[in-house]
Structures are given as C-alpha cells and as structure tokens.
Design a protein around this motif. Sequence first.
Motif, PDB file in Angstrom:
ATOM      1  N   ASP A 343       0.823  -1.222   0.000  1.00  0.00           N
ATOM      2  CA  ASP A 343       0.000   0.000   0.000  1.00  0.00           C
ATOM      3  C   ASP A 343       0.853   1.267   0.000  1.00  0.00           C
ATOM      4  O   ASP A 343       0.327   2.380  -0.125  1.00  0.00           O
ATOM      5  N   CYS A 344       2.153   1.117   0.193  1.00  0.00           N
ATOM      6  CA  CYS A 344       3.026   2.292   0.243  1.00  0.00           C
ATOM      7  C   CYS A 344       2.949   3.065  -1.078  1.00  0.00           C
ATOM      8  O   CYS A 344       3.118   2.482  -2.155  1.00  0.00           O
ATOM      9  N   ILE A 345       2.692   4.362  -0.967  1.00  0.00           N
ATOM     10  CA  ILE A 345       2.567   5.183  -2.178  1.00  0.00           C
ATOM     11  C   ILE A 345       3.852   5.990  -2.457  1.00  0.00           C
ATOM     12  O   ILE A 345       3.861   6.892  -3.283  1.00  0.00           O
ATOM     13  N   GLU A 346       4.900   5.652  -1.687  1.00  0.00           N
ATOM     14  CA  GLU A 346       6.216   6.295  -1.842  1.00  0.00           C
ATOM     15  C   GLU A 346       6.158   7.813  -1.695  1.00  0.00           C
ATOM     16  O   GLU A 346       6.849   8.550  -2.397  1.00  0.00           O
ATOM     17  N   CYS A 347       5.312   8.263  -0.772  1.00  0.00           N
ATOM     18  CA  CYS A 347       5.218   9.708  -0.542  1.00  0.00           C
ATOM     19  C   CYS A 347       6.449  10.228   0.212  1.00  0.00           C
ATOM     20  O   CYS A 347       6.704  11.417   0.253  1.00  0.00           O
ATOM     21  N   ASN A 359      15.762   3.692   4.278  1.00  0.00           N
ATOM     22  CA  ASN A 359      14.910   4.117   3.167  1.00  0.00           C
ATOM     23  C   ASN A 359      13.645   3.239   3.215  1.00  0.00           C
ATOM     24  O   ASN A 359      13.564   2.180   2.585  1.00  0.00           O
ATOM     25  N   ILE A 360      12.671   3.686   3.978  1.00  0.00           N
ATOM     26  CA  ILE A 360      11.510   2.856   4.313  1.00  0.00           C
ATOM     27  C   ILE A 360      10.733   2.393   3.074  1.00  0.00           C
ATOM     28  O   ILE A 360      10.461   1.192   2.928  1.00  0.00           O
ATOM     29  N   PRO A 361      10.363   3.307   2.139  1.00  0.00           N
ATOM     30  CA  PRO A 361       9.599   2.809   0.985  1.00  0.00           C
ATOM     31  C   PRO A 361      10.342   1.753   0.178  1.00  0.00           C
ATOM     32  O   PRO A 361       9.733   0.798  -0.308  1.00  0.00           O
TER      33      PRO A 361
HETATM   34  S1  SF4 Z   1       6.512   6.390   1.851  1.00  0.00           S
HETATM   35 FE1  SF4 Z   1       6.397   6.057   4.059  1.00  0.00          FE
HETATM   36  S2  SF4 Z   1       4.761   7.421   4.786  1.00  0.00           S
HETATM   37 FE2  SF4 Z   1       4.535   7.240   2.547  1.00  0.00          FE
HETATM   38  S3  SF4 Z   1       3.088   5.548   2.300  1.00  0.00           S
HETATM   39 FE3  SF4 Z   1       5.137   4.673   2.186  1.00  0.00          FE
HETATM   40  S4  SF4 Z   1       5.564   4.004   4.261  1.00  0.00           S
HETATM   41 FE4  SF4 Z   1       3.840   5.404   4.412  1.00  0.00          FE
END
Ligand code: SF4
Length: 380
Positions: A343-347, A359-361
């Motif tokens: 579901d991550c939208i890489e915001c 780098n979480i995303p």
């Molecule tokens: S980039 Fe980070 S804050 Fe944005 S949707 Fe993905 S995990 Fe959540």
Amino acid sequence: MAQLGFGMMRLPVLDENDQTSIDLEHVTKMVDTYMESGFNYFDTAFVYHEGVGESTFKKTVTDRYPRDSFKIATKLPLFVITEESQLEPIFAQQLENCGVDYFDYFMLHNVSGLTENAWKNVDLYSFIEQKKQEGKIKHIGISTHGDAEFLEEILFDHPELEFVLLQINYMDWEDEGIQSKKCWEVARKYNKKIMIMEPYKGGFLADVPEEAEKIMKEYNPDKSVVSWAMRFVANLEDVEVVLTGSSTLEQLESNIHEFKNADPLNDEELEILKDVGEIINSNITVDCTKCRYCVDACTENIDIAKVFDLYNKHQMLEDEDWTPFGNAYLNYSKLPDVGIASDCIECEACIDECPQGINIPDVLKDVAEAFETEVNGFQN
Ligand code: SF4
Ligand code: SF4
C-alpha cells in the motif's frame, strides 16, 4: 557506577495493534519490582505510546509513590513544534500528564536533522533554561541520534546543557553511521553526564544468531547473551543511566539481574564482541530499532515497525518461502484500517522520521515481495 533506568517506550499492551492499550496491571507490577530493586529513574516522552506514555507514568508511579522517591525524565516533542507559542501549553500539558510539579530531567527530543524545523526556528534552549530557573526542571539536556560532529556543534553552542541521551551498544560503538563511541567521546570532552538508550539495539542483541551465541557460550557458559550487551554499557565511564525498555516483567527482572551483575568485560571478551557484531550484522536485513517514530507519519497506516520486525525474523530463516512470520504478516493484513507493504505510495513522509536512516519505501518493496505471495496466502 551508573543506575538502571526504566524506559517507558515499549510497555506491554493489551492489543498489540493498539499502542494506547497499555496493560496497566502489568506495568504496575513492573514499576513495583523496579522500585524494590533499589533503582528509581523513569524515562518517558510526550509522544510515547501515541501520547499516553506520560499519563501511564502518572498512573503507575506518581499516583502511587512519594515524589521524592523517584526521578522522572521526559522530552519536549520537537516533531510537532514549529513556533514559540506552542512551548508553554505543551510543557504545562506534560507536567499535568506526569502529575508532577517539576521534572528531574527534561530533554529536547531527538535533536537532529529530523527536527530542525523546531530547533532552528524556535528558541528551545532559552525556554528550557527559563523553566529550570523557575524550578520546573532540575536538569536540562537533549536526546539525539545525530553524529559526533553534529553533537559537538550543539555542545559547543549550548554550554547550559547538562546531559545527553545517546544510542550506545556494542554493535553501534564503531559504526560510522551511528557513531556511538565518537559521540560518547564528545560528551565526555564537554563534561556532560551521559544517559544511554538502546543498549540492546531494539532487541537485536538480546536474540542473536545461533553462531554468535555459540562463541559467547564457548567463552563463558554461565553468562547469558544479554549480559554481554549490558556489561558493555554499564561499565563505560561517565555514564549516569542505562535505559532499557522492557515490555514484560520477565524482561525487566532479567535486566535488573544483568545490571546488578555487570562486571567489566576483559580484553578477550571485547574482541569476541567484535566477531559477534559482524555475525549479527550479516544477519540483520533492516536496521530498525522499532522506535515507531515513522508510524504516525505514514498516510497509509502501515505499521512499519511491525512489518520490518516480521521481515527481519523471516529473513533469518534462510531459504524458506513460508515462515511463521509470513503467516503473522497475513494475520496483520486482515486487521481493519491497516496498510500493508504494497500500500506504500512512496510519498516519503516517513523517511525523515527515521533516526536509523532507513529508506523505508524501498525496504517495503522487499517486504511486499517476500510476504505478499501465494505461498503466504495472498492472491496475486
Ligand atoms: S513512503 Fe512512508 S509514509 Fe509514505 S506511504 Fe510509504 S511508508 Fe507510508
Ligand atoms: S523504520 Fe526507523 S523510524 Fe520506523 S520504527 Fe524502524 S527505526 Fe524507528
């Protein structure tokens, strides 16, 4: 020697998907056991447990013990501060949350690149010094995940600071990113009291790979794995407090035992820890300490700390597609109102929150690839 601090960041909860559902009965038992052991330093923060950390401290400590029998440390939430007018109301709220008239130790929470909006634009240092003069704070300091150069700049500019809370453990000691040793040296150079957080590196050093445990046990069969981590930090010079964030009474009792029996490591043992560190490093996929700073920032409600924990455990079982951790991920995905890795939208709203620089995303893409498969019960 230092004292053992009761860190209140990872308290037991009744519903593991709701960080505010604190198990008060369990925490009360932990508090009593801790106080009976002869220690009395509690560490909380405005943001812990999604805002109920400080009131949990009030219910389990302030309401049950005389004020002069304990010490309380808490932290100003720099993450939410953008202007000076916020300072008085937040500070007053913190006193009320904790049920006290003054704080023994008060910190600017995580002074680093992540919070520069607050410390660059608002005169936080004058504010906490003023509160000290008013008798509302006994000692002022900072917590930081910044590197040694950054710490040196702060301590040079702010001689009024009395202490620093630093991430120190044997894994991060020589690490070029975290720079535990260099930060400890800077703090000593400026004659600051040192408080230690993450002595077990978010639990990694309490549950090491078999190969690493074998080396430790071969050298000394009587010492537990966690005792090595505790002995490393408890004997460092100029350390006042070692915080451990126990999540159960059993963990707390173990920490008290290890701390009270933390004899210094000899040179051979320090060498062994270097080998152990290399083995652990080669087994950790994501360097996440489960601090949860990123979780509130996520617009898609992904419990990043939880899915990274499952992913790390899954990765340690090499060459297996299905693991119990994949199953736990499937169960997590069925909870209402939670986001999963894909579901991550890489915001990128979470990236700046992470003190470990993950780098979480990017990592979430790997998590989705590992877990969101047919073998783990996901439909492609
Ligand atoms: S980039 Fe980070 S804050 Fe944005 S949707 Fe993905 S995990 Fe959540
Ligand atoms: S990803 Fe970073 S911010 Fe999020 S829980 Fe892990 S260490 Fe903390």
